[in-house]
Write a protein that holds these residues in place. Structure first.
Motif, PDB file in Angstrom:
ATOM      1  N   MET A 296      -9.139   6.573  -3.712  1.00  0.00           N
ATOM      2  CA  MET A 296      -8.413   6.285  -4.903  1.00  0.00           C
ATOM      3  C   MET A 296      -7.158   5.499  -4.614  1.00  0.00           C
ATOM      4  O   MET A 296      -7.226   4.305  -5.260  1.00  0.00           O
ATOM      5  CB  MET A 296      -8.025   7.560  -5.444  1.00  0.00           C
ATOM      6  CG  MET A 296      -9.160   8.151  -6.223  1.00  0.00           C
ATOM      7  SD  MET A 296      -8.713   9.811  -7.110  1.00  0.00           S
ATOM      8  CE  MET A 296      -8.498   9.047  -8.681  1.00  0.00           C
ATOM      9  N   ILE A 297      -6.518   5.625  -3.602  1.00  0.00           N
ATOM     10  CA  ILE A 297      -5.413   4.811  -3.309  1.00  0.00           C
ATOM     11  C   ILE A 297      -5.763   3.463  -2.685  1.00  0.00           C
ATOM     12  O   ILE A 297      -5.277   2.501  -3.296  1.00  0.00           O
ATOM     13  CB  ILE A 297      -4.780   5.478  -2.340  1.00  0.00           C
ATOM     14  CG1 ILE A 297      -3.733   6.912  -2.870  1.00  0.00           C
ATOM     15  CG2 ILE A 297      -3.352   4.349  -1.674  1.00  0.00           C
ATOM     16  CD1 ILE A 297      -3.312   7.739  -1.735  1.00  0.00           C
ATOM     17  N   ASN A 298      -6.654   3.342  -2.016  1.00  0.00           N
ATOM     18  CA  ASN A 298      -7.363   2.293  -1.537  1.00  0.00           C
ATOM     19  C   ASN A 298      -7.757   1.322  -2.737  1.00  0.00           C
ATOM     20  O   ASN A 298      -7.716   0.088  -2.791  1.00  0.00           O
ATOM     21  CB  ASN A 298      -8.559   2.527  -0.638  1.00  0.00           C
ATOM     22  CG  ASN A 298      -8.895   1.046   0.231  1.00  0.00           C
ATOM     23  OD1 ASN A 298      -7.836   0.625   0.647  1.00  0.00           O
ATOM     24  ND2 ASN A 298     -10.095   1.011   0.646  1.00  0.00           N
ATOM     25  N   ALA A 299      -8.638   1.878  -3.608  1.00  0.00           N
ATOM     26  CA  ALA A 299      -9.210   1.111  -4.759  1.00  0.00           C
ATOM     27  C   ALA A 299      -7.882   0.516  -5.755  1.00  0.00           C
ATOM     28  O   ALA A 299      -7.807  -0.714  -6.331  1.00  0.00           O
ATOM     29  CB  ALA A 299     -10.134   1.954  -5.651  1.00  0.00           C
ATOM     30  N   LEU A 300      -7.076   1.681  -5.942  1.00  0.00           N
ATOM     31  CA  LEU A 300      -5.795   0.866  -6.695  1.00  0.00           C
ATOM     32  C   LEU A 300      -5.192  -0.067  -6.031  1.00  0.00           C
ATOM     33  O   LEU A 300      -4.711  -1.108  -6.619  1.00  0.00           O
ATOM     34  CB  LEU A 300      -4.969   1.984  -6.764  1.00  0.00           C
ATOM     35  CG  LEU A 300      -5.400   3.108  -7.894  1.00  0.00           C
ATOM     36  CD1 LEU A 300      -4.320   4.516  -7.932  1.00  0.00           C
ATOM     37  CD2 LEU A 300      -5.321   2.642  -9.328  1.00  0.00           C
ATOM     38  N   HIS A 301      -4.870  -0.123  -4.624  1.00  0.00           N
ATOM     39  CA  HIS A 301      -4.147  -1.083  -4.030  1.00  0.00           C
ATOM     40  C   HIS A 301      -4.856  -2.480  -3.900  1.00  0.00           C
ATOM     41  O   HIS A 301      -4.184  -3.497  -4.109  1.00  0.00           O
ATOM     42  CB  HIS A 301      -4.166  -0.476  -2.546  1.00  0.00           C
ATOM     43  CG  HIS A 301      -3.530  -1.590  -1.449  1.00  0.00           C
ATOM     44  ND1 HIS A 301      -2.213  -2.017  -1.687  1.00  0.00           N
ATOM     45  CD2 HIS A 301      -3.999  -2.270  -0.372  1.00  0.00           C
ATOM     46  CE1 HIS A 301      -1.866  -2.931  -0.767  1.00  0.00           C
ATOM     47  NE2 HIS A 301      -2.935  -3.072  -0.027  1.00  0.00           N
TER      48      HIS A 301
ATOM     49  N   ARG B  15      -8.247  11.199  -2.162  1.00  0.00           N
ATOM     50  CA  ARG B  15      -7.049  10.541  -2.470  1.00  0.00           C
ATOM     51  C   ARG B  15      -7.048   9.016  -1.860  1.00  0.00           C
ATOM     52  O   ARG B  15      -6.842   8.162  -2.325  1.00  0.00           O
ATOM     53  CB  ARG B  15      -5.933  11.354  -2.488  1.00  0.00           C
ATOM     54  CG  ARG B  15      -5.819  12.574  -3.274  1.00  0.00           C
ATOM     55  CD  ARG B  15      -4.781  13.391  -3.205  1.00  0.00           C
ATOM     56  NE  ARG B  15      -3.709  13.182  -2.218  1.00  0.00           N
ATOM     57  CZ  ARG B  15      -3.868  14.061  -1.237  1.00  0.00           C
ATOM     58  NH1 ARG B  15      -4.781  14.929  -1.025  1.00  0.00           N
ATOM     59  NH2 ARG B  15      -2.605  13.834  -0.343  1.00  0.00           N
ATOM     60  N   ALA B  16      -7.873   9.068  -0.686  1.00  0.00           N
ATOM     61  CA  ALA B  16      -7.743   8.078   0.285  1.00  0.00           C
ATOM     62  C   ALA B  16      -8.426   6.796  -0.422  1.00  0.00           C
ATOM     63  O   ALA B  16      -7.675   5.482  -0.611  1.00  0.00           O
ATOM     64  CB  ALA B  16      -7.883   8.010   1.661  1.00  0.00           C
TER      65      ALA B  16
ATOM     66  N   PHE C 224      -5.381  18.458  -7.296  1.00  0.00           N
ATOM     67  CA  PHE C 224      -5.077  17.015  -6.765  1.00  0.00           C
ATOM     68  C   PHE C 224      -5.548  16.675  -5.492  1.00  0.00           C
ATOM     69  O   PHE C 224      -6.071  15.608  -5.067  1.00  0.00           O
ATOM     70  CB  PHE C 224      -3.828  16.628  -6.993  1.00  0.00           C
ATOM     71  CG  PHE C 224      -3.461  15.228  -6.581  1.00  0.00           C
ATOM     72  CD1 PHE C 224      -3.789  14.401  -7.421  1.00  0.00           C
ATOM     73  CD2 PHE C 224      -2.318  15.070  -5.769  1.00  0.00           C
ATOM     74  CE1 PHE C 224      -3.287  13.066  -7.272  1.00  0.00           C
ATOM     75  CE2 PHE C 224      -1.918  13.566  -5.547  1.00  0.00           C
ATOM     76  CZ  PHE C 224      -2.501  12.681  -6.357  1.00  0.00           C
TER      77      PHE C 224
ATOM     78  N   ASP D  66     -17.568   2.763  -7.903  1.00  0.00           N
ATOM     79  CA  ASP D  66     -16.124   2.276  -7.828  1.00  0.00           C
ATOM     80  C   ASP D  66     -15.987   1.273  -6.751  1.00  0.00           C
ATOM     81  O   ASP D  66     -15.041   1.369  -5.970  1.00  0.00           O
ATOM     82  CB  ASP D  66     -15.127   3.162  -8.076  1.00  0.00           C
ATOM     83  CG  ASP D  66     -15.443   4.098  -8.974  1.00  0.00           C
ATOM     84  OD1 ASP D  66     -15.990   3.611 -10.026  1.00  0.00           O
ATOM     85  OD2 ASP D  66     -14.842   5.435  -9.145  1.00  0.00           O
TER      86      ASP D  66
ATOM     87  N   PHE E 171      -3.062  14.124 -13.541  1.00  0.00           N
ATOM     88  CA  PHE E 171      -4.637  14.730 -13.348  1.00  0.00           C
ATOM     89  C   PHE E 171      -4.677  15.969 -13.943  1.00  0.00           C
ATOM     90  O   PHE E 171      -5.424  16.346 -14.750  1.00  0.00           O
ATOM     91  CB  PHE E 171      -4.747  14.980 -11.788  1.00  0.00           C
ATOM     92  CG  PHE E 171      -6.169  15.488 -11.304  1.00  0.00           C
ATOM     93  CD1 PHE E 171      -7.228  14.807 -12.131  1.00  0.00           C
ATOM     94  CD2 PHE E 171      -6.241  16.508 -10.766  1.00  0.00           C
ATOM     95  CE1 PHE E 171      -8.587  15.077 -11.667  1.00  0.00           C
ATOM     96  CE2 PHE E 171      -7.726  16.977 -10.309  1.00  0.00           C
ATOM     97  CZ  PHE E 171      -8.798  16.328 -11.057  1.00  0.00           C
TER      98      PHE E 171
ATOM     99  N   LYS F  83      -7.136  -3.411  -6.142  1.00  0.00           N
ATOM    100  CA  LYS F  83      -7.160  -3.950  -7.896  1.00  0.00           C
ATOM    101  C   LYS F  83      -5.732  -4.552  -8.157  1.00  0.00           C
ATOM    102  O   LYS F  83      -5.732  -5.508  -8.684  1.00  0.00           O
ATOM    103  CB  LYS F  83      -7.245  -2.713  -8.616  1.00  0.00           C
ATOM    104  CG  LYS F  83      -8.926  -2.390  -8.737  1.00  0.00           C
ATOM    105  CD  LYS F  83      -8.947  -1.178  -9.630  1.00  0.00           C
ATOM    106  CE  LYS F  83     -10.378  -0.590  -9.367  1.00  0.00           C
ATOM    107  NZ  LYS F  83     -10.506   0.871 -10.128  1.00  0.00           N
ATOM    108  N   THR F  84      -4.644  -3.925  -7.377  1.00  0.00           N
ATOM    109  CA  THR F  84      -3.662  -4.457  -7.877  1.00  0.00           C
ATOM    110  C   THR F  84      -3.113  -5.724  -6.873  1.00  0.00           C
ATOM    111  O   THR F  84      -2.684  -6.882  -7.264  1.00  0.00           O
ATOM    112  CB  THR F  84      -2.251  -3.432  -7.963  1.00  0.00           C
ATOM    113  OG1 THR F  84      -2.487  -2.901  -6.780  1.00  0.00           O
ATOM    114  CG2 THR F  84      -2.527  -2.568  -9.115  1.00  0.00           C
TER     115      THR F  84
ATOM    116  N   ARG G 150       0.717  -1.190   0.103  1.00  0.00           N
ATOM    117  CA  ARG G 150      -0.069  -0.170  -0.019  1.00  0.00           C
ATOM    118  C   ARG G 150       0.906   1.195   0.035  1.00  0.00           C
ATOM    119  O   ARG G 150       0.504   2.065  -0.700  1.00  0.00           O
ATOM    120  CB  ARG G 150      -0.861  -0.112   1.193  1.00  0.00           C
ATOM    121  CG  ARG G 150      -2.023   1.054   1.232  1.00  0.00           C
ATOM    122  CD  ARG G 150      -2.851   1.041   2.592  1.00  0.00           C
ATOM    123  NE  ARG G 150      -3.304   2.364   2.381  1.00  0.00           N
ATOM    124  CZ  ARG G 150      -4.644   2.664   1.999  1.00  0.00           C
ATOM    125  NH1 ARG G 150      -5.218   2.064   1.120  1.00  0.00           N
ATOM    126  NH2 ARG G 150      -5.126   3.908   1.841  1.00  0.00           N
TER     127      ARG G 150
ATOM    128  N   LEU H 170      -9.253  15.841  -4.345  1.00  0.00           N
ATOM    129  CA  LEU H 170      -9.882  14.623  -4.514  1.00  0.00           C
ATOM    130  C   LEU H 170      -9.879  13.771  -3.377  1.00  0.00           C
ATOM    131  O   LEU H 170      -8.856  14.038  -2.519  1.00  0.00           O
ATOM    132  CB  LEU H 170      -9.019  14.018  -5.761  1.00  0.00           C
ATOM    133  CG  LEU H 170      -8.743  14.663  -7.094  1.00  0.00           C
ATOM    134  CD1 LEU H 170      -7.600  13.866  -7.943  1.00  0.00           C
ATOM    135  CD2 LEU H 170     -10.233  14.430  -7.890  1.00  0.00           C
TER     136      LEU H 170
END
Lengths: 164, 252
Positions: free
Chosen positions: B64-69, B61-62, B56, B196, A18, B71-72, A3, B59
């Protein structure tokens, strides 16, 4: 990927990605979606370091944006919004709206040159370095962009007359 | 000649660098000394850099980062597709007939008939599939080709809170639970409204080739996989529930 690594990559490159997506799409919501897709690419495939990271990210972001712009419904909406014949203003903002709408109508090389010069505000010289082509090629690509735009504007005007 | 910038209307002088130069400057990459010193002394350029950061920062961000984490990272530990054969499907259909009436308290969720074509109406349920193949994760397109061993993850958009289940229907009509992935009866998972939402876990496609359809079923009330069945290529689910489909073709 841990993470912390995801977070670090996102915080470092996020503002740039962005910014570019907003500039090309002219829409914060869509830019946010594009950013998510770009980071999926970065995090699953890694950052490519040929040339510069910023150059690579610019290309990836541009391609993602162009994919969206090529969506027909969105393009139609943009054309309707910005190309009612006789109402086009000549301010920088309106010109960029026109450029955005036309990006989906031209091939990738032409769109790339138009983005560099009309959206990013590069000089022809800067655009040639950014795109890896000669200054003359940049000028040719921009001429083709203008010609195609004019063609579409004229056919749009004809269609509108026919429907009236 | 002065010019406006692409987003915020800053008036740029002829010396102000393009956005690409600001990108390089921001990432501390090589920038011509004259341009670097201009940026450092130019209040407009500094304001442009600040505007990027503040846009930026605005947004979520937390999230979005969580979703990316998810997904990957989650893709490296997939769950094997469980078996859920015809016998269970037949039982499910019988159960569905008995569970036909659901009481709707909220306005019904809008179903998503165009999903396979890649369009989705605002306010409808959304169903996205992500596929990992050879270490690369991509958003999958309905109707496209997949291979045995591909790992799938799912993302849903819900306009209202709902109980959610994903079932897969193989070419021969047999059903299997995809989310939650279990070989026994699967209870629909209660999810909040929101876009999402990445569902935990991943499914690995087995060796069986042919067309397969994933059905996301969302209901206002709790239900389980016994109330879902396949009939003549379509699935039967509790009344009042909505469904979104994703078709995949498994090829060798």
């Amino acid at each position: 990927m841990r993470r912390e690594e995801v977070e670090e990559t996102f915080e470092r490159y996020g503002p740039m990605v962005f910014r570019r997506a907003r500039a090309i799409l002219g829409n914060t919501e869509e830019a946010r979606d594009v950013m998510q897709d770009v980071f999926m690419k970065i995090l699953s495939g890694g950052l490519k370091n040929e040339g510069s990271v910023s150059g690579w990210l610019n290309r990836v972001t541009t391609n993602e944006c162009l994919d969206r712009i090529r969506d027909k419904s969105r393009r139609t909406a943009l054309l309707k919004k910005n190309f009612i014949p006789g109402e086009r203003a000549d301010t920088g903002h309106e010109d960029r709206a026109m450029v955005r709408a036309m990006l989906g109508e031209v091939d990738e090389r032409i769109a790339g040159a138009a983005i560099c010069v009309h959206i990013d505000g590069m000089t022809h010289d800067e655009a040639s370095k950014h795109l890896g082509v000669s200054v003359r090629t940049v000028a040719n690509l921009l001429t083709r962009f203008r010609e195609r735009s004019l063609e579409l504007l004229q056919s749009g005007a004809r269609e509108q007359k026919e429907t009236q | 000649m002065n010019r406006p910038d692409a987003i915020s209307g800053f008036t740029l002088t002829p010396d102000c660098p393009s956005e690409a130069i600001l990108d390089a400057y921001e990432l501390k990459e090589s920038v011509a000394p004259a341009q670097a010193s201009h940026i450092g002394a130019c209040s407009t350029c500094i304001a442009r850099l600040d505007e990027r950061k503040s846009a930026f920062s605005a947004l979520d961000r937390a999230a979005m980062i969580n979703a990316l984490h998810i997904k990957t990272a989650g893709l490296s530990s997939p769950v094997k597709k469980p078996l859920f054969g015809r016998a269970i499907a037949a039982l499910s259909f019988a159960a569905a007939l008995g569970l036909g009436a659901f009481i709707l308290v909220r306005p019904p969720l809008e179903t998503d008939p165009d999903r396979e074509l890649g369009t989705r109406h605002k306010g409808s349920i959304g169903f996205e599939v992500f596929v990992e193949r050879d270490g690369v994760v991509q958003r999958a397109i309905g109707g496209s080709e997949f291979k045995p061993g591909d790992r799938l993850r799912f993302e849903v958009d819900l306009p209202n809170p709902a109980h959610v289940l994903i079932v897969g229907v193989e070419a021969d009509g047999s059903l299997y639970n995809t989310y939650p992935a279990t070989a026994s009866v699967a209870s629909a998972v209660a999810l909040p409204e929101g876009s999402d939402q990445v569902l935990p876990g991943a499914v690995e496609l087995d060796e069986k080739l042919g067309s397969e359809t994933l059905h996301l079923v969302a209901c206002e009330q709790a239900f389980d996989s016994r109330s879902i069945a396949e009939r003549s290529g379509k699935i039967v689910f509790p009344e009042g529930c909505v469904e979104s489909r994703f078709v995949l073709k498994k090829v060798d």
